[in-house]
Design an enzyme around this catalytic site. Structure first.
Site, mmCIF file in Angstrom:
data_model
loop_
_atom_site.group_PDB
_atom_site.id
_atom_site.type_symbol
_atom_site.label_atom_id
_atom_site.label_comp_id
_atom_site.label_asym_id
_atom_site.label_seq_id
_atom_site.Cartn_x
_atom_site.Cartn_y
_atom_site.Cartn_z
ATOM 1 N N ALA A 50 0.852 -1.199 0.000
ATOM 2 C CA ALA A 50 0.000 0.000 0.000
ATOM 3 C C ALA A 50 0.886 1.247 0.000
ATOM 4 O O ALA A 50 2.106 1.146 -0.059
ATOM 5 C CB ALA A 50 -0.902 -0.012 1.218
ATOM 6 N N ASN A 51 0.280 2.403 0.054
ATOM 7 C CA ASN A 51 1.054 3.644 0.234
ATOM 8 C C ASN A 51 0.294 4.577 1.170
ATOM 9 O O ASN A 51 -0.799 4.246 1.624
ATOM 10 C CB ASN A 51 1.362 4.300 -1.119
ATOM 11 C CG ASN A 51 0.112 4.703 -1.863
ATOM 12 O OD1 ASN A 51 -0.654 5.544 -1.408
ATOM 13 N ND2 ASN A 51 -0.131 4.079 -3.007
ATOM 14 N N ARG A 52 0.894 5.716 1.461
ATOM 15 C CA ARG A 52 0.351 6.574 2.534
ATOM 16 C C ARG A 52 -0.741 7.528 2.075
ATOM 17 O O ARG A 52 -1.176 8.384 2.836
ATOM 18 C CB ARG A 52 1.483 7.407 3.151
ATOM 19 C CG ARG A 52 2.538 6.585 3.854
ATOM 20 C CD ARG A 52 3.544 7.513 4.515
ATOM 21 N NE ARG A 52 4.761 6.812 4.866
ATOM 22 C CZ ARG A 52 4.884 6.053 5.948
ATOM 23 N NH1 ARG A 52 3.868 5.895 6.763
ATOM 24 N NH2 ARG A 52 6.026 5.446 6.207
ATOM 25 N N SER A 53 -1.212 7.429 0.843
ATOM 26 C CA SER A 53 -2.228 8.379 0.372
ATOM 27 C C SER A 53 -3.521 8.260 1.197
ATOM 28 O O SER A 53 -4.022 7.164 1.416
ATOM 29 C CB SER A 53 -2.543 8.122 -1.100
ATOM 30 O OG SER A 53 -3.641 8.905 -1.479
#
Ligand code: C5P
Length: 403
Positions: A208-211
């Site tokens: 995943a990513n931090r968006s």
């Protein structure tokens, strides 16, 4: 001066000492040509007499859900308003509006409208700074409500601090601004993406990513308020902005399928989502076991959704990308602008304080082959959304000129 000619403004007045200033505001709005419909809460009557407002407004004061000539006054007021302004807004009204409680005519009207709402809080400094009040303000702001923040100055009782109702001039300017832009995107079909994609590794784990999706949601919210028909393709589960059609996805492939389908008839596509660049080649059906040792996760590139849209862009469509960078912001963003055949790119330096992932604020540089570069200093993501959409309007104008 008739800047507000034929605009129907519901002026909500709640029970704070600043209620006396709503009389001047009412008069000013009428002078600007507006049809002002005053709505007072029961407590507002303790501060000013309804006769005063009735005499200055365009029609008598409405107060009750039950005594009005209309059988359903709140929906009638909400549906016919071009804009609703609450000045002053007390902590109680902010709380009721944020939680959707319809305890009186004013709060019922606020949740029975699709018109833009301008809220002008006024209260003592301690109340204004209380986390509960600030959290309600943030909730309302995130839903696209326009907040005219109180000023610092002398308050009731002689105290000095933040909490004084903003000046009549400032409130009028905000009403004119909000009404002026409220329909410049009317008739446009806009696709917005939001959030970070999640690429499965096994039955429970993802890359995943931090968006947070906040910027994409802010753009969808403001675009709908400005009259666009908006489809929001999102990986995050936030409150669906009013008037927006939401499509929930998780992976880059799912986002690509949804975006490709929606883009066929779109006038504008705004890719605010943080799409993974790589995904695991295989997703294990079962949870990978720790006892089996460190897994060898082989990655492959995901499809570049935006680049694909750029290659087969229909005439007249406006493609907007985002570039989250940590260095050489303008150089990297300019390269992406041309590599992906975009009309506009929103570049942000995500290593800067208060900028990008997770924050409520952002600071961006807008680059386009159709207009000079524009820098937007650190501001709430809704203000950034306005700047992005202002640029979309400019870019489309240029695109149409050069057709
Ligand atoms: O190349 P980069 O990932 O920095 O480009 C960012 C822009 O491209 C964003 O607008 C993002 O939504 C979009 N993008 C995409 N598909 C990908 C990767 C990024 O549409 N696979």
């Amino acid at each position: 001066m008739s800047q507000l000619a034929s605009r129907r403004i519901v002026l909500g007045v709640s029970g704070g000492i600043a209620a006396y200033k709503s009389v001047e505001l009412c008069r000013q709005l009428v002078d600007l040509g507006a049809h002002v419909v005053p709505v007072m809460t029961a407590d507002a009557h303790r501060f000013i007499g309804p006769v005063t407002l009735s005499a200055l407004a365009s029609e008598p004061v409405h107060t009750s859900l039950w005594d009005d000539a209309s059988a359903i006054p709140h929906t009638q007021l909400g549906q016919t308003a071009d804009i609703i302004v609450v000045a002053p807004a007390t902590a109680r009204v902010l709380s009721a509006y944020a939680t959707g409680s319809s305890e009186d005519l004013l709060t019922a009207t606020l949740i029975a409208t699709r018109a833009p709402v301008v809220v002008c809080p006024a209260m003592h400094t301690e109340m204004w700074e209380h986390p509960a009040v600030q959290s309600n303000i943030e909730i309302l702001r995130s839903r696209g409500v326009h907040i005219v923040e109180p000023e610092t100055g002398r308050l009731a009782g002689g105290d000095i601090g933040a909490g004084r109702l903003a000046s009549t001039e400032k409130i009028c300017a905000e009403i004119i601004r909000v009404l002026g832009m409220s329909h410049d995107l009317l008739g446009l079909d806009i696709v917005v993406t939001a959030g970070g994609t999640r690429e499965p590794i096994d039955a429970v784990r993802v890359i995943a990513n931090r968006s947070s999706g906040k910027q994409g949601y802010a753009i969808a919210t403001i675009a709908a308020q400005r009259g666009a028909h908006v489809t929001l393709i999102t990986t995050v589960d936030r409150v669906v902005p009013s008037g927006v059609t939401q499509v929930q996805v998780e992976t880059a492939q799912q986002m690509k399928d949804a975006v490709d389908a929606a883009a066929l008839s779109a006038d504008v596509v705004i890719m605010a989502a943080a799409v993974a660049d790589f995904r695991p080649v295989v997703c294990a059906d079962q949870k990978l076991k720790k006892a089996d040792g460190v897994p060898n996760i082989v990655l492959e590139p995901t499809p570049d959704i935006l680049a694909g849209l750029g290659q087969r862009k229909p005439l007249g469509q406006t493609l907007v990308g985002f570039a989250a960078e940590t260095d050489s912001l303008v150089a990297h963003a300019t390269a992406k602008l041309s590599a992906k055949c975009l009309d506009l790119i929103v570049a942000n330096d995500v290593s800067a304080e208060g900028v990008g992932f997770g924050h409520d604020t952002n600071a961006v540089v807008l680059l386009s082959p159709h207009m000079p570069a524009m820098t937007v200093a650190l501001a709430d993501k809704h203000a950034i959304a306005h700047a992005v959409l202002d640029s979309v309007v400019k870019v489309r104008h240029q695109q149409q000129e050069s057709k």
